[in-house]
Design an enzyme around this catalytic site. Sequence first.
Site, PDB file in Angstrom:
ATOM      1  N   GLY A  31       0.800  -1.222   0.000  1.00  0.00           N
ATOM      2  CA  GLY A  31       0.000   0.000   0.000  1.00  0.00           C
ATOM      3  C   GLY A  31       0.828   1.265   0.000  1.00  0.00           C
ATOM      4  CG  HIS A  37       3.287   0.640  -5.356  1.00  0.00           C
ATOM      5  ND1 HIS A  37       3.487   1.681  -4.501  1.00  0.00           N
ATOM      6  CD2 HIS A  37       3.849  -0.450  -4.773  1.00  0.00           C
ATOM      7  CE1 HIS A  37       4.139   1.252  -3.430  1.00  0.00           C
ATOM      8  NE2 HIS A  37       4.386  -0.026  -3.568  1.00  0.00           N
ATOM      9  CD  GLN A  61       7.404  -7.728   3.809  1.00  0.00           C
ATOM     10  OE1 GLN A  61       6.582  -8.526   3.331  1.00  0.00           O
ATOM     11  NE2 GLN A  61       7.986  -6.821   3.061  1.00  0.00           N
ATOM     12  N   GLY A 147       8.554  -5.111  -8.867  1.00  0.00           N
ATOM     13  CA  GLY A 147       9.398  -4.007  -9.310  1.00  0.00           C
ATOM     14  C   GLY A 147      10.880  -4.291  -9.136  1.00  0.00           C
ATOM     15  CD  GLN A 153      10.002  -7.991  -2.572  1.00  0.00           C
ATOM     16  OE1 GLN A 153       9.896  -7.920  -1.365  1.00  0.00           O
ATOM     17  NE2 GLN A 153       9.312  -7.202  -3.386  1.00  0.00           N
ATOM     18  NE  ARG A 187      10.679   0.919   5.346  1.00  0.00           N
ATOM     19  CZ  ARG A 187      10.506  -0.350   4.968  1.00  0.00           C
ATOM     20  NH1 ARG A 187      10.815  -0.717   3.735  1.00  0.00           N
ATOM     21  NH2 ARG A 187      10.008  -1.245   5.803  1.00  0.00           N
TER      22      ARG A 187
HETATM   23  O1  PAF Z   1       7.667  -5.314  -2.066  1.00  0.00           O
HETATM   24  C1  PAF Z   1       6.742  -5.280  -1.207  1.00  0.00           C
HETATM   25  O2  PAF Z   1       5.989  -4.316  -1.105  1.00  0.00           O
HETATM   26  C2  PAF Z   1       6.550  -6.468  -0.266  1.00  0.00           C
HETATM   27  O3  PAF Z   1       7.782  -7.021   0.095  1.00  0.00           O
HETATM   28  C3  PAF Z   1       5.600  -7.534  -0.832  1.00  0.00           C
HETATM   29  C4  PAF Z   1       6.155  -8.184  -2.086  1.00  0.00           C
HETATM   30  C5  PAF Z   1       4.247  -6.916  -1.125  1.00  0.00           C
HETATM   31  C6  PAF Z   1       5.395  -8.649   0.214  1.00  0.00           C
HETATM   32  O4  PAF Z   1       4.852  -8.156   1.380  1.00  0.00           O
END
Ligand code: PAF
Length: 281
Positions: A31, A37, A61, A147, A153, A187
């Site tokens: 969000g 995004h 996380q 992304g 990730q 952030r």
């Molecule tokens: O990249 C993110 O915003 C988060 O790590 C994700 C992939 C939504 C998992 O919570």
Amino acid sequence: MQIIRTRKELQQFALAEKRSGKVIGFVPTMGFLHDGHLSLIDIAREKADTVIVSIFVNPTQFAPTEDLDQYPRDFDRDAALCAEHKVDVIFAPEPEEMYREDASTWVTECELSKPLCGASRPTFFRGVTTVVAKLFLLAQPDFAVFGLKDAQQLFVIKRMVRDMDFPIEIIPGALVRDSDGLALSSRNRYLSADERTRALSIHKSLVEARKIIENKGLDAVSEAISGAKEVMTAAGGRVDYVSALDIDTMKEPTAETRQLLLAAACFFGTTRLIDNELIDL
Ligand code: PAF
């Protein structure tokens, strides 16, 4: 646009869409959506019949010392942006809905998740892979868009999908920057005006380091990394890491390396920012 809050409802919806032959595109988010995004959502919209976006600030996380409680949230604004970008379904569960109280199963990738952010945040990727695996099983996507801002990730998720045989294509979306070069991140809103100006040194120093590696080759990697660290430190940053790793192994590059991830994490004030450059060799 539908807003779904429960796991059961999302899975039933997704399975029904699949049975009727629809292609489902999925964009997982925490969000507080920004243009980065939205560019991922636009990729999904272009290719899918049904676009599902999850909005879930995933507690697993975050380490206990991290910013889970302060993490910015604005569901109404996010929902309006999703509607504008023609999302079909927002999945926005509460943490208690997502995780049973006595949940005891984790999904862990044990190789690519070790260095960089995995070294600084040892429980981070375990939380990411676990929630993404759950979200995949609930949203049943044909493809999911991640992304390149969070390049490590993306590589970890691709490895998880390969190793666990999820029938899901992982599509990378470009890293999106502000006009001054700062990588977009939810952030960034923690930064004061002064910290934000100083944080521009992250991108600038990585671009310089990239040029050094492109001109002089792999022998110049440590020179390039030291230079980048100096620039960020001189701007008042506290460097967490600057590193250049093979994207396939997340280890030091070798003669076989086809692409390097030149990545940095650096604190300005209390805010930890990450950024990267991908370098073809
Ligand atoms: O990249 C993110 O915003 C988060 O790590 C994700 C992939 C939504 C998992 O919570």
